[in-house]
Enzyme design. Structure first.
Site: not given
Ligand code: SAH
Ligand code: SF4
Length: 364
Positions: A102, A115, A122, A126, A129, A353
């Site tokens: 996406e 974006c 991934c 996290c 996420c 994301c």
């Molecule tokens: N993997 C890279 C880039 C993609 S994620 C990284 O982690 O930097 C980019 C951003 O998406 C991250 O900084 C994270 O804060 C945000 N993100 C992921 N899941 C989220 C959620 N459930 N609510 C708000 N922001 C989120």
């Molecule tokens: Fe991966 Fe999501 Fe963590 Fe970014 S925020 S590193 S996409 S798991």
């Protein structure tokens, strides 16, 4: 040979044509190849044309040759969702091996930002996420990264005659774990014969892959770098970002400092606000404390958490911070650094994301 034309940067496509065509036409000059690649790039990246038959200034023979050897699009638009405020459109794409990725188009009056995703899933995982929940499926290939921008650009050009001005690598995946394709995609996005997007308008976001930050600092692109820090406390950060065990906060910030000194681009610190987990005054104070130790210009992006379901950290439910906590956090940081609260555009369409893909996967 690689099937998709978008898997080649300008110089790679030229080398490829040389290799193929020079066999029987060894007297062809450099200009011949430059001109052919210019034409192909012009059709794809300036006119957003995805049918080789429509490359009308190419000879019929050359079009036949291209058609016999290449495809243009590696992705199909599977679904689009328009946010009710009309400020963003989420695109769900299907790959040729039936994976879903996406991207989001965010509309501001003066700029259109896309974006992009760099991986299917991934492996940083996290806990907040949606992209990380099922781990990593695979890296995207170059054509799939390019196609997200290409197809969105085509879509929006047909409807609004607008051009995309900004790119953020903040979709699914860790861009620095797909480094080679990240770099090649920067080549195509910034190339004057292709999208010609200014490197100042491109941001690569990372969870902190230290060695690759140093490598990126040596590249010619000098794009902006965003570091997903999320907590100034090592323990807490490791719980939020399992990968953090490998790369510690001081190592990451040292690499970010190096990146700043090399490129002179301000560093963005991304910071997710989770109720009672990362949003207290103690967190804000420590964040300021550690950032003060480094010699870089910093911009802090506070991101209110977008819920992805019932997830717990040490028995505390992950929830979005209250407005009062967000304001308190913001006001404290503001005294020391430039800061902004990123009220995510398109909250109603699950723009964080990986959320749309996850919904789809759960429903099929
Ligand atoms: N993997 C890279 C880039 C993609 S994620 C990284 O982690 O930097 C980019 C951003 O998406 C991250 O900084 C994270 O804060 C945000 N993100 C992921 N899941 C989220 C959620 N459930 N609510 C708000 N922001 C989120
Ligand atoms: Fe991966 Fe999501 Fe963590 Fe970014 S925020 S590193 S996409 S798991």
């Amino acid at each position: 040979m690689d099937y998709y034309l978008k898997n080649y940067t300008y110089s790679q496509l030229k080398d490829l044509l040389k290799n193929i065509l020079a066999k029987d036409k060894s007297n062809l000059k450099e200009d011949f190849f430059n001109y052919r690649v210019d034409q192909i790039f012009n059709w794809i990246y300036k006119k957003y044309e995805d049918k080789i038959d429509n490359f009308s200034d190419l000879s019929k023979n050359f079009r036949e040759f291209l058609k016999n050897n290449f495809e243009i699009n590696s992705l199909k638009i599977y679904d689009t969702k328009l946010s009710k405020y009309n400020d963003s459109i989420k695109f769900l794409f299907k790959t040729s091996d039936n994976e879903y990725i996406e991207s989001v188009l965010m509309k501001h009056p003066q700029r259109y930002t896309v974006c992009l995703s760099t991986q299917v899933g991934c492996n940083v995982r996290c806990i907040f996420c949606a992209s990380g929940i099922n781990g990593l499926k695979r890296n995207l290939n170059l054509a799939e990264i390019i196609d997200q921008l290409f197809l969105i650009q085509k879509y929006i050009y047909m409807r609004e005659k607008m051009r995309i001005t900004n790119i953020v690598y903040m979709g699914m995946g860790e861009p620095l774990f797909n480094y080679e394709n990240l770099i090649k995609s920067l080549d195509i996005f910034t190339h004057d014969k292709a999208f010609n997007i200014s490197n100042r308008n491109i941001t690569v976001s990372t969870s902190g892959v230290v060695d690759k930050i140093y490598e990126l600092a040596e590249e010619k692109f000098r794009v902006k770098l965003a570091i997903s820090l999320h907590s100034p406390f090592e323990n807490k950060r490791q719980k939020l970002i399992p990968l953090a065990k490998k790369y510690k906060i001081p190592q990451i910030l040292k690499a970010a400092e190096y990146y700043f000194l090399k490129t002179k681009r301000r560093i963005t610190i991304e910071y997710i606000l989770l109720k009672n987990i990362t949003d207290t005054l103690e967190d804000a104070k420590e964040l300021v404390n550690i950032l003060k130790n480094y010699n870089f210009k910093v911009f802090i992006n506070l991101i209110p958490y977008n819920s992805i379901g019932n997830i717990y950290l040490d028995n505390v439910l992950l929830e979005q911070s209250d407005n009062e906590s967000i304001i308190q956090f913001y006001n404290y940081i503001k005294k020391y650094f430039e800061v902004n609260v990123r009220w995510s555009l398109g909250r109603d369409i699950n723009a964080a994301c990986g959320q749309l893909r996850r919904q789809l996967i759960n429903s099929i």
